[in-house]
Design a protein around this motif. Structure first.
Motif, PDB file in Angstrom:
ATOM      1  N   LEU A  44       1.018  -1.190   0.152  1.00  0.00           N
ATOM      2  CA  LEU A  44       0.083  -0.066  -0.147  1.00  0.00           C
ATOM      3  C   LEU A  44       0.938   1.198  -0.059  1.00  0.00           C
ATOM      4  O   LEU A  44       1.647   1.622   0.841  1.00  0.00           O
ATOM      5  CB  LEU A  44      -0.822  -0.136   1.342  1.00  0.00           C
ATOM      6  CG  LEU A  44      -2.035   0.850   1.524  1.00  0.00           C
ATOM      7  CD1 LEU A  44      -3.151   0.662   0.535  1.00  0.00           C
ATOM      8  CD2 LEU A  44      -2.361   0.921   2.894  1.00  0.00           C
ATOM      9  N   ASP A  45       0.874   2.092  -0.880  1.00  0.00           N
ATOM     10  CA  ASP A  45       1.519   3.264  -1.235  1.00  0.00           C
ATOM     11  C   ASP A  45       1.010   4.313  -1.578  1.00  0.00           C
ATOM     12  O   ASP A  45       0.773   4.604  -2.581  1.00  0.00           O
ATOM     13  CB  ASP A  45       2.631   2.851  -2.156  1.00  0.00           C
ATOM     14  CG  ASP A  45       3.962   3.865  -2.182  1.00  0.00           C
ATOM     15  OD1 ASP A  45       3.625   4.959  -1.479  1.00  0.00           O
ATOM     16  OD2 ASP A  45       4.995   3.531  -2.704  1.00  0.00           O
ATOM     17  N   THR A  46       0.861   5.337  -0.367  1.00  0.00           N
ATOM     18  CA  THR A  46      -0.037   6.583  -0.616  1.00  0.00           C
ATOM     19  C   THR A  46       0.804   7.578  -1.866  1.00  0.00           C
ATOM     20  O   THR A  46       0.493   8.255  -2.184  1.00  0.00           O
ATOM     21  CB  THR A  46      -0.303   7.290   0.307  1.00  0.00           C
ATOM     22  OG1 THR A  46       0.828   7.402   1.094  1.00  0.00           O
ATOM     23  CG2 THR A  46      -1.127   6.300   1.325  1.00  0.00           C
ATOM     24  N   GLY A  47       2.238   7.318  -1.583  1.00  0.00           N
ATOM     25  CA  GLY A  47       3.202   8.036  -2.459  1.00  0.00           C
ATOM     26  C   GLY A  47       3.228   7.792  -3.805  1.00  0.00           C
ATOM     27  O   GLY A  47       3.634   8.389  -4.720  1.00  0.00           O
ATOM     28  N   ALA A  48       2.743   6.711  -4.283  1.00  0.00           N
ATOM     29  CA  ALA A  48       2.927   6.097  -5.570  1.00  0.00           C
ATOM     30  C   ALA A  48       1.489   6.845  -6.401  1.00  0.00           C
ATOM     31  O   ALA A  48       0.480   6.417  -5.949  1.00  0.00           O
ATOM     32  CB  ALA A  48       2.965   4.609  -5.685  1.00  0.00           C
ATOM     33  N   SER A  49       1.680   7.543  -7.327  1.00  0.00           N
ATOM     34  CA  SER A  49       0.730   8.057  -8.165  1.00  0.00           C
ATOM     35  C   SER A  49      -0.017   7.086  -8.959  1.00  0.00           C
ATOM     36  O   SER A  49      -1.345   7.161  -9.131  1.00  0.00           O
ATOM     37  CB  SER A  49       1.126   9.321  -9.158  1.00  0.00           C
ATOM     38  OG  SER A  49       1.917   8.502  -9.994  1.00  0.00           O
ATOM     39  N   SER A  50       0.363   5.802  -9.529  1.00  0.00           N
ATOM     40  CA  SER A  50      -0.205   4.966  -9.921  1.00  0.00           C
ATOM     41  C   SER A  50       0.113   3.544  -9.269  1.00  0.00           C
ATOM     42  O   SER A  50       1.094   3.422  -8.904  1.00  0.00           O
ATOM     43  CB  SER A  50       0.451   4.825 -11.544  1.00  0.00           C
ATOM     44  OG  SER A  50       0.316   5.954 -12.195  1.00  0.00           O
ATOM     45  N   SER A  51      -0.895   2.608  -9.712  1.00  0.00           N
ATOM     46  CA  SER A  51      -0.803   1.282  -9.113  1.00  0.00           C
ATOM     47  C   SER A  51       0.099   0.620 -10.038  1.00  0.00           C
ATOM     48  O   SER A  51       0.153   0.623 -11.371  1.00  0.00           O
ATOM     49  CB  SER A  51      -1.976   0.692  -9.063  1.00  0.00           C
ATOM     50  OG  SER A  51      -2.880   1.266  -7.778  1.00  0.00           O
ATOM     51  N   CYS A  52       1.048  -0.272  -9.431  1.00  0.00           N
ATOM     52  CA  CYS A  52       2.047  -1.027 -10.429  1.00  0.00           C
ATOM     53  C   CYS A  52       2.071  -2.422 -10.248  1.00  0.00           C
ATOM     54  O   CYS A  52       1.869  -2.862  -9.329  1.00  0.00           O
ATOM     55  CB  CYS A  52       3.415  -0.362 -10.015  1.00  0.00           C
ATOM     56  SG  CYS A  52       3.384   1.421 -10.308  1.00  0.00           S
ATOM     57  N   ILE A  53       2.470  -3.178 -11.245  1.00  0.00           N
ATOM     58  CA  ILE A  53       3.055  -4.381 -11.057  1.00  0.00           C
ATOM     59  C   ILE A  53       4.364  -4.596 -11.810  1.00  0.00           C
ATOM     60  O   ILE A  53       4.667  -4.215 -12.714  1.00  0.00           O
ATOM     61  CB  ILE A  53       1.691  -5.548 -11.690  1.00  0.00           C
ATOM     62  CG1 ILE A  53       0.331  -5.276 -10.814  1.00  0.00           C
ATOM     63  CG2 ILE A  53       2.332  -7.114 -11.759  1.00  0.00           C
ATOM     64  CD1 ILE A  53      -0.737  -6.059 -11.725  1.00  0.00           C
ATOM     65  N   CYS A  54       4.995  -5.678 -11.093  1.00  0.00           N
ATOM     66  CA  CYS A  54       6.248  -6.084 -11.559  1.00  0.00           C
ATOM     67  C   CYS A  54       6.253  -6.581 -12.759  1.00  0.00           C
ATOM     68  O   CYS A  54       5.538  -7.682 -12.880  1.00  0.00           O
ATOM     69  CB  CYS A  54       7.135  -6.806 -10.244  1.00  0.00           C
ATOM     70  SG  CYS A  54       8.651  -7.383 -10.713  1.00  0.00           S
ATOM     71  N   LEU A  55       7.242  -6.099 -13.538  1.00  0.00           N
ATOM     72  CA  LEU A  55       7.209  -6.919 -15.022  1.00  0.00           C
ATOM     73  C   LEU A  55       7.309  -8.347 -14.899  1.00  0.00           C
ATOM     74  O   LEU A  55       6.846  -9.132 -15.828  1.00  0.00           O
ATOM     75  CB  LEU A  55       8.355  -6.311 -15.772  1.00  0.00           C
ATOM     76  CG  LEU A  55       8.033  -5.155 -16.686  1.00  0.00           C
ATOM     77  CD1 LEU A  55       9.359  -4.520 -17.285  1.00  0.00           C
ATOM     78  CD2 LEU A  55       7.106  -5.403 -17.871  1.00  0.00           C
ATOM     79  N   ASP A  56       8.139  -8.813 -14.002  1.00  0.00           N
ATOM     80  CA  ASP A  56       8.400 -10.232 -13.859  1.00  0.00           C
ATOM     81  C   ASP A  56       6.968 -11.163 -13.699  1.00  0.00           C
ATOM     82  O   ASP A  56       7.057 -12.311 -13.879  1.00  0.00           O
ATOM     83  CB  ASP A  56       9.432 -10.565 -12.763  1.00  0.00           C
ATOM     84  CG  ASP A  56      10.693  -9.879 -13.224  1.00  0.00           C
ATOM     85  OD1 ASP A  56      11.113  -9.593 -13.934  1.00  0.00           O
ATOM     86  OD2 ASP A  56      11.365  -9.692 -11.963  1.00  0.00           O
ATOM     87  N   TYR A  57       5.916 -10.665 -13.270  1.00  0.00           N
ATOM     88  CA  TYR A  57       4.938 -11.077 -12.898  1.00  0.00           C
ATOM     89  C   TYR A  57       3.563 -10.799 -13.916  1.00  0.00           C
ATOM     90  O   TYR A  57       2.535 -11.343 -13.580  1.00  0.00           O
ATOM     91  CB  TYR A  57       4.445 -10.924 -11.451  1.00  0.00           C
ATOM     92  CG  TYR A  57       5.335 -11.265 -10.548  1.00  0.00           C
ATOM     93  CD1 TYR A  57       5.773 -12.496 -10.316  1.00  0.00           C
ATOM     94  CD2 TYR A  57       5.903 -10.205  -9.873  1.00  0.00           C
ATOM     95  CE1 TYR A  57       6.630 -12.807  -9.243  1.00  0.00           C
ATOM     96  CE2 TYR A  57       7.009 -10.525  -8.843  1.00  0.00           C
ATOM     97  CZ  TYR A  57       7.269 -11.779  -8.577  1.00  0.00           C
ATOM     98  OH  TYR A  57       8.256 -12.087  -7.606  1.00  0.00           O
ATOM     99  N   ALA A  58       3.793 -10.324 -14.943  1.00  0.00           N
ATOM    100  CA  ALA A  58       2.889  -9.914 -16.215  1.00  0.00           C
ATOM    101  C   ALA A  58       2.191 -11.249 -16.447  1.00  0.00           C
ATOM    102  O   ALA A  58       1.013 -10.940 -16.727  1.00  0.00           O
ATOM    103  CB  ALA A  58       3.538  -9.106 -17.240  1.00  0.00           C
ATOM    104  N   SER A  59       2.870 -12.304 -16.686  1.00  0.00           N
ATOM    105  CA  SER A  59       2.235 -13.479 -17.347  1.00  0.00           C
ATOM    106  C   SER A  59       1.420 -14.108 -16.047  1.00  0.00           C
ATOM    107  O   SER A  59       0.333 -14.756 -16.648  1.00  0.00           O
ATOM    108  CB  SER A  59       3.159 -14.485 -17.851  1.00  0.00           C
ATOM    109  OG  SER A  59       4.152 -14.859 -17.067  1.00  0.00           O
TER     110      SER A  59
END
Length: 146
Positions: A41-56
């Motif tokens: 949970l990151d209030t300072g991150a403007s966008s929600s993100c996913i690690c590229l390694d877990y895309a599939s």
């Protein structure tokens, strides 16, 4: 006297426990496109993100983007975007959610060095705002409005 929990639940908020990590971050489970993962949970991150390694793992369809990511300890990171995804947070489901994808190796290395598990991504201000998040640090939980 009404507690924060009762007040928020009476107004339609859903309570989700969060776990404080050794790094000071707060972690919880979310389901992206029917696959469970650990998120910070990151209030300072403007966008929600996913690690590229877990895309599939999360069945994400990536598109190129010119956006560069920056965070604590890293800048100008190449990113991709995955549009029109679904996220489940307890009993709340959001559709048409976009995620920024980038290498989170610096984040996960820091977590592992602190004795924590790697995370799959970050829930940022975009979703926190959309769900009118209320974080109760004293009780280690977050409330989201249905």
């Amino acid at each position: 006297m009404t507690t924060l929990r009762k007040l928020l639940e009476n107004k339609g908020f859903v309570r989700i426990p969060i776990q404080k990590l050794n790094t000071g971050h707060y972690q919880f489970e979310a389901i992206i496109n029917k696959e469970a993962g650990l998120f910070i949970l990151d209030t300072g991150a403007s966008s929600s993100c996913i690690c590229l390694d877990y895309a599939s793992q999360f069945h994400l369809t990536m598109e190129d983007t010119e956006i560069k990511a920056a965070g604590a300890g890293a800048t100008h990171m190449e990113t991709k975007v995955a549009k029109n995804n679904m996220i489940h947070l307890a009993s709340i489901t959001l559709r048409n959610v976009d995620f920024v994808l980038f290498s989170m190796i610096h984040v996960n290395n820091a977590l592992v060095q602190a004795g924590e598990n790697r995370v799959h991504g970050i829930l940022g201000a975009d979703i926190l705002k959309k769900l009118h998040a209320v974080i109760d640090y004293g009780r280690n939980c977050v409330y989201f409005k249905k």
